[in-house]
Scaffold this active site. Structure first.
Site, mmCIF file in Angstrom:
data_model
loop_
_atom_site.group_PDB
_atom_site.id
_atom_site.type_symbol
_atom_site.label_atom_id
_atom_site.label_comp_id
_atom_site.label_asym_id
_atom_site.label_seq_id
_atom_site.Cartn_x
_atom_site.Cartn_y
_atom_site.Cartn_z
ATOM 1 N N ASN A 7 0.867 -1.178 0.000
ATOM 2 C CA ASN A 7 0.000 0.000 0.000
ATOM 3 C C ASN A 7 0.907 1.233 0.000
ATOM 4 O O ASN A 7 1.456 1.610 1.024
ATOM 5 C CB ASN A 7 -0.872 -0.060 1.264
ATOM 6 N N ARG A 91 -2.702 -2.023 -3.247
ATOM 7 C CA ARG A 91 -3.860 -1.164 -3.051
ATOM 8 C C ARG A 91 -3.738 -0.005 -4.027
ATOM 9 O O ARG A 91 -2.710 0.669 -4.070
ATOM 10 C CB ARG A 91 -3.854 -0.631 -1.631
ATOM 11 N N HIS A 180 -12.574 4.089 0.312
ATOM 12 C CA HIS A 180 -12.604 3.118 1.423
ATOM 13 C C HIS A 180 -13.379 1.864 1.038
ATOM 14 O O HIS A 180 -13.911 1.153 1.899
ATOM 15 C CB HIS A 180 -13.298 3.691 2.687
ATOM 16 N N HIS A 208 -16.819 3.892 8.256
ATOM 17 C CA HIS A 208 -15.361 3.795 8.419
ATOM 18 C C HIS A 208 -14.904 5.138 8.979
ATOM 19 O O HIS A 208 -14.851 6.142 8.264
ATOM 20 C CB HIS A 208 -14.695 3.490 7.069
ATOM 21 N N ARG A 241 -10.129 17.239 7.227
ATOM 22 C CA ARG A 241 -10.875 17.582 6.003
ATOM 23 C C ARG A 241 -12.259 18.110 6.357
ATOM 24 O O ARG A 241 -12.895 17.616 7.281
ATOM 25 C CB ARG A 241 -11.039 16.349 5.105
ATOM 26 N N ASP A 283 -6.781 14.444 16.428
ATOM 27 C CA ASP A 283 -6.872 13.146 17.099
ATOM 28 C C ASP A 283 -7.979 13.187 18.160
ATOM 29 O O ASP A 283 -7.974 14.053 19.037
ATOM 30 C CB ASP A 283 -5.516 12.804 17.742
ATOM 31 N N ARG A 285 -8.579 11.351 20.660
ATOM 32 C CA ARG A 285 -8.156 11.192 22.056
ATOM 33 C C ARG A 285 -7.809 12.550 22.657
ATOM 34 O O ARG A 285 -8.185 12.860 23.784
ATOM 35 C CB ARG A 285 -6.955 10.237 22.148
ATOM 36 N N GLU A 384 -8.213 -4.193 5.467
ATOM 37 C CA GLU A 384 -8.183 -3.967 4.017
ATOM 38 C C GLU A 384 -7.128 -4.844 3.351
ATOM 39 O O GLU A 384 -7.309 -5.312 2.237
ATOM 40 C CB GLU A 384 -7.909 -2.483 3.733
#
Ligand code: ADP
Length: 403
Positions: A7, A91, A180, A208, A241, A283, A285, A384
């Site tokens: 990938n 991929r 995806h 996803h 994004r 992130d 978290r 994947e």
């Protein structure tokens, strides 16, 4: 059959060596900073110690050479010779409208992929570079391309057409492609196993949720609609994004800030999403920690993210006239119980009831909804690479049977 899955990203390369007779992972690794100072390969053969190799790598060919050396290294490698590797699965992000499933790579496929570069200028060039490097270095191993877009090729025109003059679809292939796809397909098949129902008999909404995030409506095992569009910028709010926005905003920012279209594009891809709203992090978290410490914008970013996932879930229930299950995966979908509960809260009238105790579970594949929830809620660890390896095995076996 031993399959190497590759990938290639713009400056990175992930790989897995999988023994397909029992789908066992043999080795895996990651190359980072390809073409940038400080290139590094982290390789792990399962059962052996991880090896980190720092070495300059000017391009993907250099990176693949180093990966191959690592795979055959007598001390930390996984095979005695590269001849033991039967096939390579790549991929590939964009297969355009040409590829509706994975394909054995030949010269024509490479030409087609090169023709798709304008649709995925950041992604397809490194994918092609990886394919060419493997052809050079392992000319006897058959190669397969597995596409992120292929699964969504079953969408009907009413789902994939934008309401702009039709000639732009005809002239430039501007339409919704969706991404995806390997992950959404994996989720559909695994969800069917978990529910013990044939995938053809299910209506699923697969979420996803990682740094990139998308939701797909899957009817009878086929993609029916999906949130990402012409590029992976459309749809959900993501880490950095923006997702769906009024297209006029692009001009407005450019004009008011005095920046170019390209700079606005970078801003919408890299400085927006939950990072843009919170000003804290992309992130989740970090965002949840900041929220607990009282940061209101971090809390708002999480709410905006959850709203958009709920928005698509509702839309897809309407489009498919119901759903049997909602499936979560990706770093957020798999691990973030707070976000899952935020998304699934207050949807009892739609038949979605998350069980708070089950939502705490850390198993790889598990049902999280209450027994009386009409629409089940599931979480799964996506894989994947395994989808790519399965397709590679199947296409190579078919090729050999034809010989
Ligand atoms: P990518 O799209 O790069 O493959 P991942 O699927 O690995 O991304 O998801 C990465 C994101 O998952 C991180 O940005 C983080 O927000 C989120 N994440 C990972 N682990 C957790 C966790 N335990 N709790 C909350 N969020 C998490």
């Amino acid at each position: 059959m031993l399959v190497l899955v590759i990938n290639c990203g713009s400056s990175s390369l992930k790989y897995q060596l999988i023994q397909m007779d029992n789908e066992e992972l043999i080795a895996k690794g990651l190359v980072e900073r390809i073409g940038i100072e400080g290139s590094v390969l982290s390789h792990t053969t399962i059962g052996k110690e991880k090896k980190v190799i720092e070495s300059p790598m000017k391009d993907h060919e250099d990176a693949i050479k180093l990966v191959m050396e690592a795979l055959v290294d007598p001390e930390y490698g996984a095979v005695k010779s590269l001849d033991e590797i039967d096939a390579i699965g790549h991929r590939v992000v964009h297969g355009g409208e040409t590829y509706k499933s994975s394909v054995l790579i030949d010269d024509k496929v490479i030409k087609d992929l090169e023709a798709c570069i304008s649709l995925a200028p950041l992604h397809n060039p490194p994918n092609i570079a990886g394919i060419k490097a493997c052809r050079e270095l392992m000319p006897n191993a058959p190669e397969v391309a597995a596409f992120d877009t292929a699964f969504h090729q079953t969408m009907k025109p009413e789902a994939y057409l934008y309401a702009i003059p039709y000639r732009f679809y005809e002239k430039y292939a501007i339409r919704r492609y969706g991404f995806h796809g390997l992950s959404h397909m994996f989720m559909a098949n695994e969800a069917a196993k978990l529910l013990n129902v044939d995938v053809d008999d299910l209506k699923l909404i697969t979420c996803h949720l990682g740094n990139g995030a998308s939701v797909t409506a899957i009817k009878h095992g086929r993609s029916f609609d999906t949130s990402m569009g012409y590029t992976p910028l459309e749809g959900l709010v993501m880490g950095t994004r923006c997702g769906d926005i009024d297209p006029t905003i692009i001009d407005a920012i450019g004009e008011k800030e005095g920046i170019t279209d390209e700079e606005v594009n970078t801003l919408l891809n890299k400085e927006s999403g939950v990072l843009g709203i919170s000003g804290v992090s992309s992130d989740f978290r970090d965002l949840e920690k900041a929220m607990k410490e009282g940061n209101k914008r971090a809390e708002l970013a999480l709410k905006v993210f959850a709203r958009k996932v709920r928005f698509y879930i509702g839309a897809y229930i309407a489009e498919m006239n119901g759903a049997d299950a909602i499936v979560f995966t990706g770093g957020i979908g798999e691990n973030d119980k707070y976000m899952r509960s935020l998304i699934c809260s207050n949807m009892g009238n739609l038949g979605i009831k998350l069980d708070p105790a089950k939502n705490e579970k850390t198993d790889d594949a598990v049902i999280l909804s209450t027994d009386d929830s009409k629409i089940k809620v599931l979480k799964l660890a996506t894989n994947e690479e395994l989808v790519i390896a399965r397709d590679t095995k199947s296409l190579v076996e078919k090729m050999e049977a034809r010989k």
